[in-house]
Write a protein that holds these residues in place. Structure first.
Motif, PDB file in Angstrom:
ATOM      1  N   ASN A   1       0.847  -1.194   0.000  1.00 63.76           N
ATOM      2  CA  ASN A   1       0.000   0.000   0.000  1.00 63.76           C
ATOM      3  C   ASN A   1       0.881   1.243   0.000  1.00 63.76           C
ATOM      4  O   ASN A   1       2.107   1.154  -0.020  1.00 63.76           O
ATOM      5  N   ASN A   2       0.271   2.385   0.053  1.00 59.46           N
ATOM      6  CA  ASN A   2       0.984   3.655  -0.016  1.00 59.46           C
ATOM      7  C   ASN A   2       1.909   3.848   1.185  1.00 59.46           C
ATOM      8  O   ASN A   2       3.000   4.404   1.049  1.00 59.46           O
ATOM      9  N   THR A   3       1.511   3.389   2.349  1.00 55.06           N
ATOM     10  CA  THR A   3       2.334   3.522   3.550  1.00 55.06           C
ATOM     11  C   THR A   3       3.635   2.742   3.409  1.00 55.06           C
ATOM     12  O   THR A   3       4.720   3.253   3.710  1.00 55.06           O
ATOM     13  N   VAL A   4       3.549   1.520   2.932  1.00 56.96           N
ATOM     14  CA  VAL A   4       4.740   0.696   2.707  1.00 56.96           C
ATOM     15  C   VAL A   4       5.607   1.331   1.625  1.00 56.96           C
ATOM     16  O   VAL A   4       6.835   1.397   1.751  1.00 56.96           O
ATOM     17  N   ALA A   5       4.990   1.818   0.565  1.00 59.25           N
ATOM     18  CA  ALA A   5       5.741   2.451  -0.527  1.00 59.25           C
ATOM     19  C   ALA A   5       6.508   3.664  -0.018  1.00 59.25           C
ATOM     20  O   ALA A   5       7.673   3.858  -0.380  1.00 59.25           O
ATOM     21  N   ASN A   6       5.884   4.469   0.816  1.00 59.20           N
ATOM     22  CA  ASN A   6       6.566   5.645   1.371  1.00 59.20           C
ATOM     23  C   ASN A   6       7.744   5.239   2.245  1.00 59.20           C
ATOM     24  O   ASN A   6       8.785   5.894   2.246  1.00 59.20           O
ATOM     25  N   SER A   7       7.599   4.153   2.976  1.00 64.19           N
ATOM     26  CA  SER A   7       8.697   3.631   3.795  1.00 64.19           C
ATOM     27  C   SER A   7       9.866   3.177   2.923  1.00 64.19           C
ATOM     28  O   SER A   7      11.028   3.439   3.234  1.00 64.19           O
ATOM     29  N   VAL A   8       9.554   2.508   1.821  1.00 65.37           N
ATOM     30  CA  VAL A   8      10.582   2.065   0.874  1.00 65.37           C
ATOM     31  C   VAL A   8      11.299   3.277   0.288  1.00 65.37           C
ATOM     32  O   VAL A   8      12.535   3.310   0.195  1.00 65.37           O
ATOM     33  N   MET A   9      10.552   4.290  -0.068  1.00 63.40           N
ATOM     34  CA  MET A   9      11.139   5.491  -0.662  1.00 63.40           C
ATOM     35  C   MET A   9      12.026   6.226   0.348  1.00 63.40           C
ATOM     36  O   MET A   9      13.081   6.751  -0.012  1.00 63.40           O
ATOM     37  N   GLU A  10      11.640   6.236   1.601  1.00 59.81           N
ATOM     38  CA  GLU A  10      12.463   6.861   2.645  1.00 59.81           C
ATOM     39  C   GLU A  10      13.774   6.098   2.814  1.00 59.81           C
ATOM     40  O   GLU A  10      14.833   6.693   3.009  1.00 59.81           O
ATOM     41  N   SER A  11      13.720   4.784   2.702  1.00 62.31           N
ATOM     42  CA  SER A  11      14.923   3.958   2.775  1.00 62.31           C
ATOM     43  C   SER A  11      15.881   4.287   1.630  1.00 62.31           C
ATOM     44  O   SER A  11      17.102   4.338   1.818  1.00 62.31           O
ATOM     45  N   ILE A  12      15.333   4.523   0.449  1.00 60.72           N
ATOM     46  CA  ILE A  12      16.162   4.909  -0.702  1.00 60.72           C
ATOM     47  C   ILE A  12      16.831   6.254  -0.428  1.00 60.72           C
ATOM     48  O   ILE A  12      18.021   6.440  -0.693  1.00 60.72           O
ATOM     49  N   ARG A  13      16.073   7.194   0.116  1.00 59.75           N
ATOM     50  CA  ARG A  13      16.637   8.515   0.427  1.00 59.75           C
ATOM     51  C   ARG A  13      17.810   8.398   1.397  1.00 59.75           C
ATOM     52  O   ARG A  13      18.807   9.107   1.274  1.00 59.75           O
ATOM     53  N   LYS A  14      17.696   7.513   2.367  1.00 53.71           N
ATOM     54  CA  LYS A  14      18.749   7.339   3.371  1.00 53.71           C
ATOM     55  C   LYS A  14      19.982   6.651   2.795  1.00 53.71           C
ATOM     56  O   LYS A  14      21.079   6.817   3.329  1.00 53.71           O
ATOM     57  N   ASN A  15      19.835   5.863   1.745  1.00 56.01           N
ATOM     58  CA  ASN A  15      20.936   5.085   1.189  1.00 56.01           C
ATOM     59  C   ASN A  15      21.370   5.554  -0.197  1.00 56.01           C
ATOM     60  O   ASN A  15      22.010   4.807  -0.927  1.00 56.01           O
ATOM     61  N   LYS A  16      21.029   6.765  -0.541  1.00 58.54           N
ATOM     62  CA  LYS A  16      21.351   7.288  -1.873  1.00 58.54           C
ATOM     63  C   LYS A  16      22.849   7.546  -1.994  1.00 58.54           C
ATOM     64  O   LYS A  16      23.520   7.859  -1.014  1.00 58.54           O
ATOM     65  N   PRO A  17      23.382   7.406  -3.202  1.00 55.40           N
ATOM     66  CA  PRO A  17      24.783   7.764  -3.428  1.00 55.40           C
ATOM     67  C   PRO A  17      24.955   9.281  -3.405  1.00 55.40           C
ATOM     68  O   PRO A  17      23.998  10.030  -3.604  1.00 55.40           O
ATOM     69  N   ASN A  18      26.184   9.718  -3.166  1.00 52.36           N
ATOM     70  CA  ASN A  18      26.448  11.162  -3.097  1.00 52.36           C
ATOM     71  C   ASN A  18      26.482  11.826  -4.462  1.00 52.36           C
ATOM     72  O   ASN A  18      26.193  13.008  -4.584  1.00 52.36           O
ATOM     73  N   LYS A  19      26.879  11.078  -5.479  1.00 46.37           N
ATOM     74  CA  LYS A  19      26.977  11.644  -6.830  1.00 46.37           C
ATOM     75  C   LYS A  19      26.022  10.907  -7.756  1.00 46.37           C
ATOM     76  O   LYS A  19      25.610   9.795  -7.491  1.00 46.37           O
ATOM     77  N   GLY A  20      25.687  11.542  -8.876  1.00 47.15           N
ATOM     78  CA  GLY A  20      24.831  10.918  -9.864  1.00 47.15           C
ATOM     79  C   GLY A  20      23.385  11.356  -9.728  1.00 47.15           C
ATOM     80  O   GLY A  20      23.047  12.250  -8.964  1.00 47.15           O
ATOM     81  N   LEU A  21      22.540  10.693 -10.485  1.00 45.52           N
ATOM     82  CA  LEU A  21      21.116  11.008 -10.529  1.00 45.52           C
ATOM     83  C   LEU A  21      20.319   9.781 -10.115  1.00 45.52           C
ATOM     84  O   LEU A  21      20.498   8.692 -10.678  1.00 45.52           O
ATOM     85  N   VAL A  22      19.458   9.939  -9.106  1.00 52.24           N
ATOM     86  CA  VAL A  22      18.555   8.868  -8.681  1.00 52.24           C
ATOM     87  C   VAL A  22      17.161   9.460  -8.644  1.00 52.24           C
ATOM     88  O   VAL A  22      16.927  10.482  -7.997  1.00 52.24           O
ATOM     89  N   GLN A  23      16.234   8.822  -9.358  1.00 47.42           N
ATOM     90  CA  GLN A  23      14.856   9.294  -9.406  1.00 47.42           C
ATOM     91  C   GLN A  23      13.931   8.197  -8.910  1.00 47.42           C
ATOM     92  O   GLN A  23      14.188   7.007  -9.134  1.00 47.42           O
ATOM     93  N   MET A  24      12.841   8.596  -8.252  1.00 53.97           N
ATOM     94  CA  MET A  24      11.838   7.640  -7.778  1.00 53.97           C
ATOM     95  C   MET A  24      10.483   8.027  -8.338  1.00 53.97           C
ATOM     96  O   MET A  24      10.179   9.211  -8.466  1.00 53.97           O
ATOM     97  N   MET A  25       9.709   7.015  -8.643  1.00 53.43           N
ATOM     98  CA  MET A  25       8.354   7.250  -9.123  1.00 53.43           C
ATOM     99  C   MET A  25       7.441   6.220  -8.463  1.00 53.43           C
ATOM    100  O   MET A  25       7.785   5.040  -8.364  1.00 53.43           O
ATOM    101  N   LEU A  26       6.300   6.659  -8.022  1.00 49.60           N
ATOM    102  CA  LEU A  26       5.322   5.796  -7.390  1.00 49.60           C
ATOM    103  C   LEU A  26       4.096   5.709  -8.284  1.00 49.60           C
ATOM    104  O   LEU A  26       3.517   6.740  -8.646  1.00 49.60           O
TER     105      LEU A  26
END
Length: 106
Positions: free
Chosen positions: A51-76
């Protein structure tokens, strides 16, 4: 409880010019795979969320583990929207169960 399956899509373009860049790329890719993402094509990964709550949690995890350089995009997107994807050329992977059936415990 109502389930509205969502799909988290990660699209990224990371530099791979130096050994450090390659290490960062491999670490991020490994993080995605360990987090349950499936590669759709090179640098495009998806994960099914209950559901949307789980998806938001997954997206927050990506934000916390993002690389310092480059381009990372998320779409729900909803699973219904994702299922309407049209393959113009080529075909989808069939090695994995990549729909809501993989969430059902038989």
């Amino acid at each position: 409880m109502s389930y509205r399956f969502m799909r988290v899509m990660i699209l990224f373009d990371l530099p791979v010019l130096t050994n450090e860049d390659l290490k960062t790329y491999r670490q991020f890719r490994r993080f995605l795979l360990k987090s349950g993402f499936i590669m759709m094509q090179e640098s495009v990964y998806t994960k099914l969320a209950l559901n949307n709550t789980v998806a938001n949690s997954v997206m927050e995890s990506i934000r916390k583990n993002k690389p310092n350089k480059g381009l990372v995009q998320m779409m729900l997107v909803t699973e219904k929207q994702f299922s309407r994807m049209e393959f113009v050329t080529g075909f989808g992977q069939t090695e994995y169960i990549d729909n809501d059936e993989r969430l059902i415990d038989l």
